[in-house]
Design a protein around this motif. Structure first.
Motif, PDB file in Angstrom:
ATOM      1  N   VAL A   1      -2.404   8.463 -12.069  1.00 38.79           N
ATOM      2  CA  VAL A   1      -3.092   7.910 -10.904  1.00 38.79           C
ATOM      3  C   VAL A   1      -3.731   6.565 -11.251  1.00 38.79           C
ATOM      4  O   VAL A   1      -3.508   5.559 -10.564  1.00 38.79           O
ATOM      5  CB  VAL A   1      -4.166   8.892 -10.387  1.00 38.79           C
ATOM      6  CG1 VAL A   1      -4.937   8.268  -9.218  1.00 38.79           C
ATOM      7  CG2 VAL A   1      -3.516  10.204  -9.944  1.00 38.79           C
TER       8      VAL A   1
ATOM      9  N   CYS B   1      -1.287   3.689 -11.846  1.00 40.97           N
ATOM     10  CA  CYS B   1      -0.774   3.079 -10.617  1.00 40.97           C
ATOM     11  C   CYS B   1      -1.791   2.115 -10.017  1.00 40.97           C
ATOM     12  O   CYS B   1      -1.437   1.014  -9.572  1.00 40.97           O
ATOM     13  CB  CYS B   1      -0.393   4.159  -9.606  1.00 40.97           C
ATOM     14  SG  CYS B   1       1.058   5.138 -10.076  1.00 40.97           S
TER      15      CYS B   1
ATOM     16  N   ARG C   1       0.831  -1.202   0.000  1.00 39.32           N
ATOM     17  CA  ARG C   1       0.000   0.000   0.000  1.00 39.32           C
ATOM     18  C   ARG C   1       0.870   1.258   0.000  1.00 39.32           C
ATOM     19  O   ARG C   1       0.568   2.234  -0.685  1.00 39.32           O
ATOM     20  CB  ARG C   1      -0.908   0.002   1.240  1.00 39.32           C
ATOM     21  CG  ARG C   1      -1.930  -1.109   1.308  1.00 39.32           C
ATOM     22  CD  ARG C   1      -2.981  -1.032   0.233  1.00 39.32           C
ATOM     23  NE  ARG C   1      -3.634   0.275   0.176  1.00 39.32           N
ATOM     24  CZ  ARG C   1      -4.619   0.559  -0.678  1.00 39.32           C
ATOM     25  NH1 ARG C   1      -5.056  -0.356  -1.515  1.00 39.32           N
ATOM     26  NH2 ARG C   1      -5.158   1.749  -0.675  1.00 39.32           N
ATOM     27  N   ARG C   2       1.968   1.220   0.740  1.00 39.82           N
ATOM     28  CA  ARG C   2       2.867   2.378   0.765  1.00 39.82           C
ATOM     29  C   ARG C   2       3.535   2.578  -0.602  1.00 39.82           C
ATOM     30  O   ARG C   2       3.749   3.712  -1.031  1.00 39.82           O
ATOM     31  CB  ARG C   2       3.914   2.210   1.861  1.00 39.82           C
ATOM     32  CG  ARG C   2       3.360   2.431   3.263  1.00 39.82           C
ATOM     33  CD  ARG C   2       4.455   2.502   4.312  1.00 39.82           C
ATOM     34  NE  ARG C   2       4.944   1.174   4.667  1.00 39.82           N
ATOM     35  CZ  ARG C   2       6.190   0.777   4.519  1.00 39.82           C
ATOM     36  NH1 ARG C   2       7.093   1.592   3.999  1.00 39.82           N
ATOM     37  NH2 ARG C   2       6.559  -0.437   4.878  1.00 39.82           N
TER      38      ARG C   2
ATOM     39  N   TYR D   1      -1.649  -1.950  -9.329  1.00 38.10           N
ATOM     40  CA  TYR D   1      -1.977  -2.556  -8.036  1.00 38.10           C
ATOM     41  C   TYR D   1      -3.071  -3.612  -8.188  1.00 38.10           C
ATOM     42  O   TYR D   1      -2.987  -4.693  -7.587  1.00 38.10           O
ATOM     43  CB  TYR D   1      -2.420  -1.482  -7.059  1.00 38.10           C
ATOM     44  CG  TYR D   1      -2.716  -2.012  -5.676  1.00 38.10           C
ATOM     45  CD1 TYR D   1      -1.688  -2.374  -4.815  1.00 38.10           C
ATOM     46  CD2 TYR D   1      -4.030  -2.159  -5.235  1.00 38.10           C
ATOM     47  CE1 TYR D   1      -1.950  -2.881  -3.546  1.00 38.10           C
ATOM     48  CE2 TYR D   1      -4.305  -2.658  -3.976  1.00 38.10           C
ATOM     49  CZ  TYR D   1      -3.263  -3.013  -3.131  1.00 38.10           C
ATOM     50  OH  TYR D   1      -3.533  -3.511  -1.879  1.00 38.10           O
TER      51      TYR D   1
ATOM     52  N   ARG E   1       0.944   4.276  -2.793  1.00 42.39           N
ATOM     53  CA  ARG E   1       0.774   5.696  -2.468  1.00 42.39           C
ATOM     54  C   ARG E   1       1.956   6.521  -2.977  1.00 42.39           C
ATOM     55  O   ARG E   1       1.767   7.620  -3.515  1.00 42.39           O
ATOM     56  CB  ARG E   1       0.614   5.874  -0.953  1.00 42.39           C
ATOM     57  CG  ARG E   1      -0.717   5.386  -0.416  1.00 42.39           C
ATOM     58  CD  ARG E   1      -0.956   5.884   0.999  1.00 42.39           C
ATOM     59  NE  ARG E   1      -0.019   5.279   1.949  1.00 42.39           N
ATOM     60  CZ  ARG E   1      -0.267   4.178   2.636  1.00 42.39           C
ATOM     61  NH1 ARG E   1      -1.418   3.529   2.471  1.00 42.39           N
ATOM     62  NH2 ARG E   1       0.628   3.701   3.505  1.00 42.39           N
TER      63      ARG E   1
ATOM     64  N   ASP F   1     -10.974   0.574  -5.143  1.00 44.58           N
ATOM     65  CA  ASP F   1      -9.964   0.423  -4.096  1.00 44.58           C
ATOM     66  C   ASP F   1     -10.592   0.492  -2.710  1.00 44.58           C
ATOM     67  O   ASP F   1     -10.206  -0.246  -1.802  1.00 44.58           O
ATOM     68  CB  ASP F   1      -8.903   1.524  -4.245  1.00 44.58           C
ATOM     69  CG  ASP F   1      -7.768   1.360  -3.251  1.00 44.58           C
ATOM     70  OD1 ASP F   1      -7.098   0.318  -3.290  1.00 44.58           O
ATOM     71  OD2 ASP F   1      -7.561   2.273  -2.441  1.00 44.58           O
TER      72      ASP F   1
ATOM     73  N   VAL G   1       1.700   6.867  -6.829  1.00 46.17           N
ATOM     74  CA  VAL G   1       0.637   7.804  -7.188  1.00 46.17           C
ATOM     75  C   VAL G   1       1.109   9.239  -6.992  1.00 46.17           C
ATOM     76  O   VAL G   1       0.904  10.106  -7.855  1.00 46.17           O
ATOM     77  CB  VAL G   1      -0.635   7.531  -6.350  1.00 46.17           C
ATOM     78  CG1 VAL G   1      -1.625   8.687  -6.487  1.00 46.17           C
ATOM     79  CG2 VAL G   1      -1.301   6.236  -6.793  1.00 46.17           C
ATOM     80  N   LEU G   2       1.760   9.512  -5.873  1.00 44.82           N
ATOM     81  CA  LEU G   2       2.257  10.857  -5.596  1.00 44.82           C
ATOM     82  C   LEU G   2       3.304  11.272  -6.634  1.00 44.82           C
ATOM     83  O   LEU G   2       3.273  12.400  -7.154  1.00 44.82           O
ATOM     84  CB  LEU G   2       2.861  10.908  -4.194  1.00 44.82           C
ATOM     85  CG  LEU G   2       3.463  12.267  -3.768  1.00 44.82           C
ATOM     86  CD1 LEU G   2       2.393  13.351  -3.790  1.00 44.82           C
ATOM     87  CD2 LEU G   2       4.097  12.146  -2.386  1.00 44.82           C
TER      88      LEU G   2
ATOM     89  N   ARG H   1     -10.396  -2.490   0.092  1.00 44.88           N
ATOM     90  CA  ARG H   1      -9.888  -2.290   1.454  1.00 44.88           C
ATOM     91  C   ARG H   1     -10.917  -2.677   2.502  1.00 44.88           C
ATOM     92  O   ARG H   1     -10.592  -3.216   3.550  1.00 44.88           O
ATOM     93  CB  ARG H   1      -9.432  -0.839   1.638  1.00 44.88           C
ATOM     94  CG  ARG H   1      -8.097  -0.559   0.927  1.00 44.88           C
ATOM     95  CD  ARG H   1      -7.549   0.804   1.255  1.00 44.88           C
ATOM     96  NE  ARG H   1      -8.305   1.853   0.586  1.00 44.88           N
ATOM     97  CZ  ARG H   1      -8.977   2.811   1.201  1.00 44.88           C
ATOM     98  NH1 ARG H   1      -9.022   2.848   2.518  1.00 44.88           N
ATOM     99  NH2 ARG H   1      -9.609   3.737   0.510  1.00 44.88           N
TER     100      ARG H   1
END
Length: 457
Positions: A380, A383, A322-323, A387, A326, A446, A329-330, A450
Motif C-alpha cells: 500500500v 503505491c 487516481r484510478r 504516486y 487505486r 493523500d 493498491v488493490l 486531495r
C-alpha cells in the motif's frame, strides 16, 4: 507506447507494464546468485565470503542509483504524457509537437554521467575502508578488496543501465529493459564460468564477469535505442538546463535517501539478530531472502504507479492517475494478504528449503509469520510513494519511511529481541508495525493533497 498506456483500460496498462518489470527483478536476483554459485564451486570459503560482502555493498550502491533515477522516470514520463496530448494539437496547427522528452533524457545523461565519474573515483579511493566498515573476516579481506575494486570501476555501466531502463519505463516500455537484463544475465553466467572456472581468476574473475556483462548490456541498449530512433538528442538537448536538473534532483534525491535508509534498517536488524546467536542470525538471513522475493510484486506496483501516473498527469488525465493508484493498491493488497495467509501455515517449510537445522527453521518460521504481513502493508505505501513521486512530492515518501524506521522498525526489533529471547516473532511484527505507520501517514498526506486539489480546482 505512451499513447496506448494512457488509453488502454487501467488493469491492462498496469499488467502490461508491471509483468515485464517483475520478470526483470527476478532475472536480477538470479544474476546476483550466479556470482555466489560460481565462486562457491571454484573458489574457497574466503572467496564466497568476499563475494557475499562485496555484493551487499554493490547492492546498496545500485539501490541508491535506482532511487535517484526516479527523478528521470517522473520528469520523462510527464514529458511523454504531455507530448502525446500535444501531438494532435501541434499537427493540426501545422507545427511539430513540443518535445520535452529529449531535453529530460539529455539532461539526465549529463547529470548521471557526472555522478558516475565522481562516484567511481570516490569509491575506488575508499575500497579498503569500505571493506573494513563491513567487518569483513580477515581471511576474506584481500579477495573482497579485489572484488570491489573491479566492481567500483564498473560503476559507470551500472549507472548507464539504470538510467536507460528508467527512460524506457518512463515511456511506458518495461519489455525492452527486460531484454537488456536477460542479455546481461546470460553473459554474466558465461563469463563467470570462463574467468573464474577455466582461467582461475577467483573473485576478480567474478567481478570482471559482472562488469563486462553490464558493459555488453549497455552497449546493446545504446545500439537498440539508436536503431529504434526513440530519442534524437540534439546539442540543445545536451545543454545543461538548471531548472530541469533541479527538478530531477528534487524528485530523485528523497527517493534515493529513503532507499538508503531502508538498507540501513536491514543492516541494523541483521546486527541485532547476529547478537542473539548463530541460529537466529541464519534464520533472519534466510527470511530476508524470502521477503525480498515476496516484495517483488509491491515493487512492481510502485514502478507502475510512478511511471503511469506521471504519464497520465503529463497528459492532463488526473482522474485516470487516481484510478491507476487505486487499482495498484488493490493488486498489492490481494498479493500481500494471500502470501501472508499462506505463510501462517507453511513458514517453517519455506525456511527449511534453505537449511537442514530444525532450530533455524523454527526460528525463521516465527520471524516470517510476523514479518510477512509487511508484504501487504508495504504494498500500500509503496503505491502511494510512487504516486507522491509522480505528483512531484517524493519528499513525503522519505518522511514516512524515516518516521517508520526511527519510531517503529528499529526500536521494535531491538525491544522485541530483548524481551522475547526465545522467538523472533515480535521482531518480525516490528517491520509490519513500521509499515502500518507508513500507511497511516500516506493516507493522511493523500487526504490533504486531495483537499488541496479540490480547493485549487
Amino acid at each position: 507506447m505512451e499513447i496506448r498506456l494512457t488509453e488502454w483500460s487501467v488493469p491492462r496498462s498496469v499488467l502490461r507494464f508491471s509483468v515485464p518489470f517483475l520478470l526483470s527483478a527476478l532475472l536480477q536476483s538470479l544474476y546476483g546468485m550466479a556470482d555466489l554459485y560460481v565462486i562457491g564451486r571454484f573458489g574457497d570459503p574466503s572467496g564466497t565470503t568476499a563475494v557475499s560482502v562485496g555484493s551487499q555493498v554493490m547492492h546498496v550502491l545500485t539501490v541508491l542509483v535506482m532511487g535517484l533515477a526516479m527523478g528521470t522516470t517522473v520528469t520523462t514520463a510527464r514529458a511523454a504524457g504531455a507530448r502525446s496530448a500535444d501531438r494532435e494539437r501541434a499537427e493540426t496547427a501545422g507545427a511539430p509537437a513540443s518535445d520535452g522528452v529529449n531535453r529530460a533524457v539529455g539532461n539526465s545523461a549529463l547529470l548521471f554521467g557526472g555522478i558516475s565519474v565522481c562516484l567511481t573515483a570516490v569509491m575506488l579511493c575508499l575500497t579498503r575502508p569500505v571493506v573494513a566498515l563491513m567487518s569483513t573476516p580477515e581471511a576474506a579481506v584481500p579477495s573482497c578488496a579485489a572484488y570491489l575494486t573491479v566492481c567500483f570501476a564498473g560503476i559507470p555501466f551500472i549507472t548507464a543501465y539504470n538510467l536507460i531502463a528508467a527512460v524506457y519505463r518512463a515511456a511506458g516500455d518495461s519489455v525492452t529493459p527486460l531484454r537488456f537484463v536477460g542479455t546481461a544475465c546470460v553473459c554474466n553466467v558465461a563469463l563467470d564460468f570462463l574467468l573464474t572456472g577455466a582461467l582461475s581468476m577467483g573473485t576478480a574473475g567474478v567481478a570482471l564477469g559482472t562488469v563486462l556483462s553490464q558493459a555488453v548490456s549497455v552497449g546493446y541498449a545504446l545500439i537498440h535505442t539508436a536503431r529504434r530512433g526513440l530519442f534524437r538528442l540534439t546539442r540543445e538537448d545536451l545543454t545543461p538546463d538548471r531548472r530541469l536538473i533541479r527538478e530531477i534532483l528534487r524528485i530523485g534525491t528523497p527517493v534515493m535517501v529513503q532507499d538508503g535508509l531502508i538498507q540501513v534498517t536491514f543492516i541494523v536488524i541483521t546486527i541485532i539478530a547476529n547478537r542473539r546467536g548463530l541460529d537466529d542470525a541464519a534464520a533472519v538471513g534466510i527470511v530476508e531472502k524470502l521477503i525480498g522475493i515476496f516484495f517483488m510484486v509491491p515493487s512492481a506496483m510502485l514502478a507502475a504507479v510512478s511511471a503511469l501516473c506521471s504519464m497520465c498527469l503529463g497528459a492532463g488525465k488526473e482522474e485516470r492517475s487516481r484510478r491507476t493508484l487505486r487499482f495498484c493498491v488493490l493488486a498489492a493488497l490481494v498479493w500481500g494478504v494471500s502470501v501472508s495467509l499462506l505463510m501462517q501455515f507453511t513458514a517453517e517449510r519455506f525456511v527449511g528449503w534453505f537449511t537442514d537445522s530444525a532450530s533455524v527453521a523454527r526460528l525463521g518460521g516465527s520471524y516470517l509469520r510476523g514479518y510477512v504481513w509487511d508484504c501487504a502493508l508495504a504494498g500500500v505505501h509503496f503505491c502511494f510513494s510512487g504516486y507522491f513521486s509522480a505528483v512531484g512530492r517524493s519528499e513525503l515518501s522519505f518522511i514516512h519511511n524515516l518516521l517508520s524506521m526511527l519510531f517503529v522498525r528499529i526500536p521494535g526489533a531491538y525491544f522485541g529481541s530483548l524481551l522475547f529471547p526465545d522467538t523472533l516473532f515480535p521482531m518480525g511484527l516490528a517491520s509490519t508495525g513500521g509499515s502500518l505507520l507508513s500507511v497511516a501517514v500516506c493516507l493522511l498526506y493523500d487526504r490533504r493533497l486531495r483537499r488541496k486539489e479540490g480547493r485549487t480546482g
